[in-house]
Scaffold this motif. Structure first.
Motif, PDB file in Angstrom:
ATOM      1  N   LEU A 173      -1.448 -10.315   0.606  1.00 47.90           N
ATOM      2  CA  LEU A 173      -1.487 -10.285   2.067  1.00 47.90           C
ATOM      3  C   LEU A 173      -0.691 -11.477   2.603  1.00 47.90           C
ATOM      4  CD1 LEU A 173      -5.314  -9.601   2.543  1.00 47.90           C
ATOM      5  CD2 LEU A 173      -3.477  -7.926   2.332  1.00 47.90           C
ATOM      6  N   ALA A 174       0.145 -11.238   3.595  1.00 47.02           N
ATOM      7  CA  ALA A 174       0.955 -12.310   4.183  1.00 47.02           C
ATOM      8  C   ALA A 174       0.820 -12.267   5.693  1.00 47.02           C
ATOM      9  CB  ALA A 174       2.413 -12.159   3.759  1.00 47.02           C
ATOM     10  N   ASP A 175       0.271 -13.327   6.262  1.00 47.18           N
ATOM     11  CA  ASP A 175      -0.018 -13.377   7.700  1.00 47.18           C
ATOM     12  C   ASP A 175       1.059 -14.197   8.412  1.00 47.18           C
ATOM     13  OD1 ASP A 175      -1.210 -13.094  10.129  1.00 47.18           O
ATOM     14  OD2 ASP A 175      -2.830 -14.529   9.760  1.00 47.18           O
ATOM     15  N   GLU A 176       2.027 -13.498   9.013  1.00 46.90           N
ATOM     16  CA  GLU A 176       3.149 -14.143   9.702  1.00 46.90           C
ATOM     17  C   GLU A 176       3.796 -15.217   8.818  1.00 46.90           C
ATOM     18  OE1 GLU A 176       4.282 -13.028  12.386  1.00 46.90           O
ATOM     19  OE2 GLU A 176       2.690 -12.102  13.548  1.00 46.90           O
ATOM     20  N   GLY A 201       5.848  -4.822  -8.806  1.00 44.29           N
ATOM     21  CA  GLY A 201       5.028  -3.716  -8.323  1.00 44.29           C
ATOM     22  C   GLY A 201       3.822  -4.135  -7.507  1.00 44.29           C
ATOM     23  N   THR A 202       3.833  -5.386  -7.037  1.00 40.98           N
ATOM     24  CA  THR A 202       2.702  -5.889  -6.248  1.00 40.98           C
ATOM     25  C   THR A 202       2.706  -5.255  -4.865  1.00 40.98           C
ATOM     26  OG1 THR A 202       2.889  -8.012  -7.400  1.00 40.98           O
ATOM     27  CG2 THR A 202       1.538  -7.972  -5.411  1.00 40.98           C
ATOM     28  N   THR A 203       1.583  -4.707  -4.469  1.00 39.25           N
ATOM     29  CA  THR A 203       1.447  -4.140  -3.129  1.00 39.25           C
ATOM     30  C   THR A 203       1.386  -5.267  -2.115  1.00 39.25           C
ATOM     31  OG1 THR A 203       0.155  -2.350  -4.111  1.00 39.25           O
ATOM     32  CG2 THR A 203       0.094  -2.554  -1.710  1.00 39.25           C
ATOM     33  N   ILE A 204       2.120  -5.122  -1.018  1.00 37.84           N
ATOM     34  CA  ILE A 204       2.163  -6.170   0.006  1.00 37.84           C
ATOM     35  C   ILE A 204       1.796  -5.585   1.365  1.00 37.84           C
ATOM     36  CG2 ILE A 204       3.677  -7.760   1.269  1.00 37.84           C
ATOM     37  CD1 ILE A 204       5.207  -8.214  -1.326  1.00 37.84           C
ATOM     38  N   ILE A 205       0.925  -6.282   2.065  1.00 39.32           N
ATOM     39  CA  ILE A 205       0.668  -6.010   3.481  1.00 39.32           C
ATOM     40  C   ILE A 205       1.031  -7.282   4.228  1.00 39.32           C
ATOM     41  CG2 ILE A 205      -0.976  -5.299   5.255  1.00 39.32           C
ATOM     42  CD1 ILE A 205      -2.714  -4.073   3.105  1.00 39.32           C
ATOM     43  N   CYS A 206       1.995  -7.177   5.123  1.00 41.85           N
ATOM     44  CA  CYS A 206       2.577  -8.358   5.763  1.00 41.85           C
ATOM     45  C   CYS A 206       2.613  -8.187   7.273  1.00 41.85           C
ATOM     46  CB  CYS A 206       3.990  -8.559   5.214  1.00 41.85           C
ATOM     47  SG  CYS A 206       4.886  -9.961   5.882  1.00 41.85           S
TER      48      CYS A 206
END
Length: 257
Positions: A173-176, A201-206
Protein backbone atom coordinates in the motif's frame (compact mmCIF):
# COMPACT_ATOMS: atom_id res chain seq x y z
CA UNK A 1 -1.86 -10.71 -13.19
CA UNK A 2 -3.87 -13.68 -11.90
CA UNK A 3 -7.60 -14.15 -11.45
CA UNK A 4 -7.16 -14.73 -7.73
CA UNK A 5 -8.64 -12.01 -5.54
CA UNK A 6 -6.16 -10.71 -2.98
CA UNK A 7 -8.33 -7.95 -1.44
CA UNK A 8 -12.10 -7.75 -1.24
CA UNK A 9 -13.80 -4.70 0.27
CA UNK A 10 -17.55 -4.88 0.82
CA UNK A 11 -19.81 -2.00 1.90
CA UNK A 12 -17.01 -0.38 3.92
CA UNK A 13 -17.88 2.52 6.19
CA UNK A 14 -15.58 4.52 8.44
CA UNK A 15 -16.98 7.08 10.88
CA UNK A 16 -14.47 8.88 13.06
CA UNK A 17 -15.11 9.86 16.67
CA UNK A 18 -15.68 13.47 15.61
CA UNK A 19 -18.57 12.34 13.40
CA UNK A 20 -16.73 12.55 10.05
CA UNK A 21 -18.12 9.87 7.73
CA UNK A 22 -14.94 9.26 5.71
CA UNK A 23 -16.02 6.13 3.80
CA UNK A 24 -19.61 5.49 2.76
CA UNK A 25 -20.31 1.99 1.47
CA UNK A 26 -17.14 1.41 -0.55
CA UNK A 27 -16.97 -1.95 -2.38
CA UNK A 28 -14.36 -3.30 -4.81
CA UNK A 29 -11.97 -6.21 -5.43
CA UNK A 30 -8.28 -6.32 -6.28
CA UNK A 31 -6.69 -9.19 -8.20
CA UNK A 32 -3.19 -10.49 -7.46
CA UNK A 33 -0.62 -8.60 -9.51
CA UNK A 34 -2.73 -5.50 -10.12
CA UNK A 35 -1.40 -1.96 -9.84
CA UNK A 36 -4.55 -0.25 -8.59
CA UNK A 37 -4.46 3.51 -8.17
CA UNK A 38 -6.98 5.39 -6.03
CA UNK A 39 -7.58 9.03 -6.95
CA UNK A 40 -9.70 11.85 -5.60
CA UNK A 41 -9.50 15.21 -3.88
CA UNK A 42 -7.85 15.60 -0.49
CA UNK A 43 -10.42 14.49 2.07
CA UNK A 44 -12.15 12.09 -0.33
CA UNK A 45 -11.26 9.07 1.83
CA UNK A 46 -8.18 7.71 0.03
CA UNK A 47 -5.88 7.55 3.05
CA UNK A 48 -8.65 6.22 5.28
CA UNK A 49 -9.28 3.43 2.79
CA UNK A 50 -5.66 2.22 2.85
CA UNK A 51 -5.50 2.46 6.63
CA UNK A 52 -8.64 0.35 6.94
CA UNK A 53 -7.24 -2.28 4.57
CA UNK A 54 -4.11 -2.76 6.68
CA UNK A 55 -6.13 -2.24 9.86
CA UNK A 56 -4.27 0.82 11.11
CA UNK A 57 -7.84 2.13 11.38
CA UNK A 58 -10.78 0.09 12.62
CA UNK A 59 -13.64 -0.08 10.08
CA UNK A 60 -17.02 1.07 11.40
CA UNK A 61 -19.07 -1.24 9.19
CA UNK A 62 -18.58 -3.59 6.27
CA UNK A 63 -16.11 -6.33 5.47
CA UNK A 64 -12.48 -6.59 4.36
CA UNK A 65 -10.99 -9.87 3.14
CA UNK A 66 -7.30 -10.50 2.47
CA UNK A 67 -6.49 -13.67 0.52
CA UNK A 68 -9.96 -15.00 1.34
CA UNK A 69 -9.69 -14.36 5.10
CA UNK A 70 -11.99 -11.93 6.88
CA UNK A 71 -9.63 -9.45 8.57
CA UNK A 72 -12.20 -6.76 9.41
CA UNK A 73 -12.00 -7.14 13.16
CA UNK A 74 -8.89 -9.24 13.74
CA UNK A 75 -6.79 -8.43 16.80
CA UNK A 76 -3.59 -9.48 18.51
CA UNK A 77 -1.31 -12.07 16.95
CA UNK A 78 -3.73 -12.91 14.14
CA UNK A 79 -3.75 -9.27 13.02
CA UNK A 80 0.03 -8.94 13.31
CA UNK A 81 0.48 -12.04 11.14
CA UNK A 82 -1.70 -10.45 8.45
CA UNK A 83 0.05 -7.07 8.70
CA UNK A 84 3.41 -8.78 8.10
CA UNK A 85 2.12 -9.58 4.61
CA UNK A 86 1.01 -6.01 3.88
CA UNK A 87 3.69 -3.37 3.31
CA UNK A 88 2.97 0.35 3.72
CA UNK A 89 4.72 3.38 2.24
CA UNK A 90 3.68 6.81 3.52
CA UNK A 91 3.88 10.30 2.06
CA UNK A 92 6.29 11.55 4.72
CA UNK A 93 8.74 8.61 4.65
CA UNK A 94 8.56 7.92 8.45
CA UNK A 95 12.27 7.18 8.70
CA UNK A 96 14.41 7.51 11.83
CA UNK A 97 16.61 10.49 10.86
CA UNK A 98 19.64 9.66 13.04
CA UNK A 99 19.74 6.01 11.98
CA UNK A 100 21.55 4.79 8.89
CA UNK A 101 19.79 3.74 5.74
CA UNK A 102 20.53 0.09 6.51
CA UNK A 103 19.16 0.41 10.05
CA UNK A 104 15.97 2.00 8.72
CA UNK A 105 15.47 -0.86 6.25
CA UNK A 106 16.11 -3.44 8.97
CA UNK A 107 13.36 -1.76 11.04
CA UNK A 108 10.92 -3.46 8.67
CA UNK A 109 12.00 -6.78 10.21
CA UNK A 110 11.70 -5.85 13.89
CA UNK A 111 8.69 -8.12 14.31
CA UNK A 112 10.78 -11.09 13.14
CA UNK A 113 13.56 -10.90 15.76
CA UNK A 114 13.51 -11.08 19.54
CA UNK A 115 12.92 -7.91 21.57
CA UNK A 116 16.48 -8.00 22.94
CA UNK A 117 18.09 -8.43 19.52
CA UNK A 118 15.95 -5.63 18.10
CA UNK A 119 17.01 -3.30 20.94
CA UNK A 120 20.72 -3.90 20.33
CA UNK A 121 20.37 -4.05 16.56
CA UNK A 122 21.48 -7.64 16.29
CA UNK A 123 20.06 -9.08 13.08
CA UNK A 124 21.00 -12.42 11.48
CA UNK A 125 23.26 -12.18 8.42
CA UNK A 126 20.46 -13.51 6.22
CA UNK A 127 18.25 -10.53 7.16
CA UNK A 128 21.11 -8.03 6.70
CA UNK A 129 21.84 -9.53 3.27
CA UNK A 130 18.14 -9.21 2.45
CA UNK A 131 18.22 -5.53 3.45
CA UNK A 132 21.08 -4.91 1.02
CA UNK A 133 19.13 -6.75 -1.69
CA UNK A 134 16.15 -4.47 -1.09
CA UNK A 135 18.39 -1.41 -1.33
CA UNK A 136 19.72 -2.72 -4.64
CA UNK A 137 16.14 -3.06 -5.94
CA UNK A 138 15.54 0.67 -5.28
CA UNK A 139 18.97 1.64 -6.60
CA UNK A 140 20.80 2.92 -3.51
CA UNK A 141 22.92 0.10 -2.00
CA UNK A 142 25.85 2.52 -1.73
CA UNK A 143 23.84 4.63 0.77
CA UNK A 144 23.55 1.81 3.34
CA UNK A 145 25.89 3.46 5.87
CA UNK A 146 24.60 7.02 5.39
CA UNK A 147 22.29 8.65 7.92
CA UNK A 148 18.72 8.94 6.65
CA UNK A 149 18.58 12.70 7.25
CA UNK A 150 21.52 13.18 4.86
CA UNK A 151 19.50 11.92 1.89
CA UNK A 152 17.34 13.78 -0.60
CA UNK A 153 13.57 13.38 -0.42
CA UNK A 154 13.52 10.94 -3.32
CA UNK A 155 16.26 8.84 -1.76
CA UNK A 156 14.43 8.80 1.58
CA UNK A 157 11.29 7.54 -0.11
CA UNK A 158 13.30 4.78 -1.76
CA UNK A 159 14.57 3.76 1.69
CA UNK A 160 10.95 3.64 2.86
CA UNK A 161 10.09 1.39 -0.10
CA UNK A 162 13.04 -0.90 0.73
CA UNK A 163 11.88 -1.04 4.37
CA UNK A 164 8.51 -2.32 3.16
CA UNK A 165 10.10 -4.75 0.70
CA UNK A 166 12.10 -6.52 3.41
CA UNK A 167 8.76 -7.82 4.70
CA UNK A 168 8.31 -9.60 1.33
CA UNK A 169 4.72 -8.33 1.29
CA UNK A 170 2.05 -9.89 -0.86
CA UNK A 171 0.34 -6.48 -0.92
CA UNK A 172 2.04 -3.07 -0.94
CA UNK A 173 0.00 0.00 0.00
CA UNK A 174 1.35 3.44 -0.92
CA UNK A 175 -0.33 6.57 0.45
CA UNK A 176 0.57 9.55 -1.77
CA UNK A 177 4.18 8.31 -2.02
CA UNK A 178 5.33 11.16 -4.30
CA UNK A 179 3.27 14.04 -2.90
CA UNK A 180 6.29 15.43 -1.01
CA UNK A 181 8.63 15.14 -4.00
CA UNK A 182 9.39 17.39 -6.96
CA UNK A 183 7.99 16.37 -10.37
CA UNK A 184 11.28 15.03 -11.74
CA UNK A 185 11.81 12.81 -8.70
CA UNK A 186 8.19 11.62 -8.68
CA UNK A 187 8.55 9.63 -11.89
CA UNK A 188 11.79 8.00 -10.79
CA UNK A 189 10.22 6.85 -7.50
CA UNK A 190 7.10 5.57 -9.27
CA UNK A 191 9.32 3.49 -11.56
CA UNK A 192 10.46 1.48 -8.53
CA UNK A 193 6.86 0.70 -7.63
CA UNK A 194 6.35 -0.38 -11.24
CA UNK A 195 9.40 -2.65 -11.08
CA UNK A 196 8.20 -4.22 -7.82
CA UNK A 197 4.80 -4.84 -9.40
CA UNK A 198 6.04 -6.25 -12.71
CA UNK A 199 9.20 -8.12 -11.72
CA UNK A 200 8.09 -9.52 -8.38
CA UNK A 201 4.34 -9.72 -8.96
CA UNK A 202 3.58 -7.69 -5.84
CA UNK A 203 0.06 -6.29 -5.81
CA UNK A 204 0.04 -2.53 -5.30
CA UNK A 205 -2.71 -0.17 -4.19
CA UNK A 206 -1.47 3.40 -4.49
CA UNK A 207 -3.09 6.77 -3.78
CA UNK A 208 -2.07 9.44 -6.30
CA UNK A 209 -3.06 12.97 -7.26
CA UNK A 210 -1.56 13.45 -10.72
CA UNK A 211 -3.43 11.82 -13.59
CA UNK A 212 -0.32 11.79 -15.79
CA UNK A 213 1.26 9.38 -13.28
CA UNK A 214 -1.98 7.41 -13.03
CA UNK A 215 -2.10 6.92 -16.80
CA UNK A 216 1.56 5.89 -16.85
CA UNK A 217 1.55 3.32 -14.02
CA UNK A 218 -1.96 2.11 -13.13
CA UNK A 219 -3.55 -1.02 -14.51
CA UNK A 220 -6.90 0.08 -13.05
CA UNK A 221 -8.29 3.15 -11.29
CA UNK A 222 -10.82 3.84 -8.56
CA UNK A 223 -11.94 7.40 -7.89
CA UNK A 224 -13.35 8.45 -4.52
CA UNK A 225 -15.49 11.52 -3.93
CA UNK A 226 -16.80 12.36 -0.47
CA UNK A 227 -16.14 8.79 0.67
CA UNK A 228 -17.88 7.03 -2.23
CA UNK A 229 -16.63 5.39 -5.42
CA UNK A 230 -17.64 7.53 -8.39
CA UNK A 231 -15.45 5.85 -11.03
CA UNK A 232 -13.89 2.43 -11.54
CA UNK A 233 -12.15 1.50 -14.75
CA UNK A 234 -9.07 1.89 -16.93
CA UNK A 235 -6.81 4.96 -16.76
CA UNK A 236 -7.51 5.71 -20.43
CA UNK A 237 -11.23 6.02 -19.65
CA UNK A 238 -10.70 9.14 -17.52
CA UNK A 239 -11.52 11.82 -20.06
CA UNK A 240 -12.23 15.52 -19.48
CA UNK A 241 -15.82 14.78 -18.42
CA UNK A 242 -14.74 12.27 -15.79
CA UNK A 243 -11.93 14.56 -14.62
CA UNK A 244 -14.45 17.33 -13.91
CA UNK A 245 -16.81 14.84 -12.23
CA UNK A 246 -14.06 13.61 -9.90
CA UNK A 247 -12.25 16.87 -9.18
CA UNK A 248 -14.86 19.57 -9.81
CA UNK A 249 -15.68 21.97 -12.64
CA UNK A 250 -12.96 24.47 -11.65
CA UNK A 251 -10.17 21.88 -11.52
CA UNK A 252 -7.25 22.05 -13.95
CA UNK A 253 -5.12 19.00 -14.74
CA UNK A 254 -1.41 19.34 -13.91
CA UNK A 255 0.88 17.06 -15.88
CA UNK A 256 4.08 15.49 -14.56
CA UNK A 257 6.52 14.41 -17.26
Amino acid sequence: MSNRTIVSVENLHKVYDNGTHALKGVSFEVKEGEFLVVIGLSGSGKSTLLRCINRLHEPSHGKIEFLGKDITHLRGRELRNIQKQIGMVFQHFNLIPRKTVLENVLAGKLASVSTWNSLIGNFPKTIVDDAYRCLEIVGIPEKAGVRADALSGGQQQRVAIARSLIQHPKLLLADEPVASLDPATSNSVMQYFERINKEFGTTIICNLHFLSLVRRYATRVIALKAGQIVFEGLPTEIDEKWFKEIYGEEAMEVEIR
